[in-house]
Design a protein around this motif. Structure first.
Motif, short mmCIF file in Angstrom:
data_model
loop_
_atom_site.label_atom_id
_atom_site.label_comp_id
_atom_site.label_asym_id
_atom_site.label_seq_id
_atom_site.Cartn_x
_atom_site.Cartn_y
_atom_site.Cartn_z
N GLU A 1 13.58 48.37 25.65
CA GLU A 1 13.37 47.07 25.04
C GLU A 1 12.17 46.41 25.72
O GLU A 1 11.81 46.75 26.85
CB GLU A 1 14.61 46.21 25.19
CG GLU A 1 15.83 46.75 24.45
CD GLU A 1 17.04 45.86 24.61
OE1 GLU A 1 16.94 44.85 25.35
OE2 GLU A 1 18.08 46.17 24.02
N GLU A 2 11.57 45.44 25.05
CA GLU A 2 10.35 44.83 25.56
C GLU A 2 10.54 44.19 26.93
O GLU A 2 9.65 44.27 27.79
CB GLU A 2 9.83 43.78 24.57
CG GLU A 2 9.21 44.38 23.32
CD GLU A 2 8.03 45.31 23.63
OE1 GLU A 2 7.15 44.91 24.42
OE2 GLU A 2 8.02 46.43 23.09
N THR A 3 11.71 43.58 27.17
CA THR A 3 11.95 42.95 28.46
C THR A 3 11.99 43.99 29.58
O THR A 3 11.35 43.82 30.63
CB THR A 3 13.27 42.17 28.45
OG1 THR A 3 13.21 41.15 27.45
CG2 THR A 3 13.53 41.51 29.80
N GLU A 4 12.72 45.09 29.34
CA GLU A 4 12.79 46.15 30.36
C GLU A 4 11.43 46.81 30.53
O GLU A 4 11.03 47.12 31.66
CB GLU A 4 13.84 47.19 29.97
CG GLU A 4 14.04 48.24 31.04
CD GLU A 4 15.13 49.24 30.72
OE1 GLU A 4 15.45 50.07 31.58
OE2 GLU A 4 15.65 49.19 29.58
N LEU A 5 10.72 47.00 29.44
CA LEU A 5 9.39 47.60 29.51
C LEU A 5 8.47 46.75 30.39
O LEU A 5 7.71 47.28 31.21
CB LEU A 5 8.80 47.75 28.11
CG LEU A 5 7.39 48.34 28.01
CD1 LEU A 5 7.35 49.75 28.58
CD2 LEU A 5 6.91 48.31 26.56
N ALA A 6 8.54 45.43 30.23
CA ALA A 6 7.71 44.53 31.04
C ALA A 6 8.04 44.65 32.52
O ALA A 6 7.14 44.64 33.37
CB ALA A 6 7.90 43.09 30.57
#
Length: 211
Positions: A54-59
C-alpha cells in the motif's frame, strides 16, 4: 559522525547472531537490485514490481532505504539490541548481495560493520533508551553523538565469563607491567573531551583484547 539504530528482528526473526558473526547490518526486500545507483522513483518501480505494498507502507520502505543507502555514511555508528545487550558498531559502505538468492527473508541490502563492543541495556542513558525504543526499522540519534556516552560502557562482545582467562589473552603476549602502562594511557584517553579520541581509545582496548 552520526549514530543510528536498526531493528535486529525482522518479520519475527532475529538477525542479531548473523549480523554479529558476518559483520553487517541490513534490510530485507530482496530482488530489487543494487539501489546505490538508482533514483527513488526507480526504487518505487522495483518495489511495486516485486511486492504488493500500500502507498503508506511503500513510503515507509522508501524512507528506510533513503536512510540506509544515502543518509548513513562510512564511519557513522550504529546500535542494535537483543533482550540483554546493545551492540555498537562502526558502519561501512552500502552494498547489495543476492549471492544466496532473493527469497523474502534474505538480507540483500547491506552495510558492513566493525563491531566495537556491547553494553548492558540498563547502562544506557535516557537519550539512547529513547532511540532503541523507536518503532521504526531505522532511526537516527537526534543529539550530538557525544551525548550517547556509549564509549564509557563498551565491553568486548567476546568477553570471557568472569574468572576465566582465554588462552590467547594479552597477558600471554606482553609482560604485565607493559600492559598496565598501556591501559593506563588508554583509560586516560577515555576521559578526553574529544569524542573521537575516546572512541579510538575504546577501539584500541577492545581490538587488543581480541588479538
Amino acid at each position: 559522525m552520526n549514530l543510528f539504530y536498526i531493528q535486529s528482528t525482522i518479520r519475527g526473526m532475529s538477525y542479531v547472531t548473523s549480523f554479529l558473526e558476518d559483520n553487517f547490518i541490513g534490510l530485507t526486500w530482496p530482488g530489487t537490485g543494487d539501489l546505490g545507483e538508482m533514483s527513488p522513483e526507480e526504487w518505487k518501480e522495483q518495489l511495486r514490481e516485486h511486492y504488493r505494498l500500500e502507498e503508506t507502507e511503500l513510503a515507509h520502505v522508501i524512507k528506510d532505504f533513503h536512510t540506509f543507502v544515502h543518509t548513513m555514511q562510512d564511519g557513522d555508528y550504529v546500535v542494535m539490541k537483543d533482550d540483554e545487550w546493545v551492540y555498537v558498531g562502526d558502519l561501512g559502505d552500502y552494498y547489495y548481495d543476492d549471492s544466496l538468492g532473493t527469497e523474502e527473508d534474505l538480507i540483500c541490502h547491506r552495510r558492513g560493520v566493525t563491531w566495537l563492543g556491547r553494553i548492558p541495556l540498563e547502562d544506557l542513558n535516557d537519550k539512547v533508551q529513547a532511540l532503541i525504543h523507536q518503532p521504526a526499522t531505522l532511526a537516527q540519534f537526534e543529539h550530538p553523538i557525544s551525548q550517547a556516552q556509549l564509549d564509557r560502557h563498551l565491553t568486548d562482545i567476546n568477553e570471557a565469563p568472569e574468572g576465566v582467562q582465554a588462552s590467547n589473552s594479552p597477558s600471554n603476549k606482553v609482560d604485565k607491567a607493559t600492559i598496565e602502562a598501556a591501559l593506563h594511557v588508554l583509560r586516560q584517553a577515555l576521559d578526553s573531551e574529544d569524542i573521537n579520541i575516546r572512541v579510538r581509545a575504546a577501539e584500541a582496548i577492545l581490538q587488543y583484547a581480541r588479538s
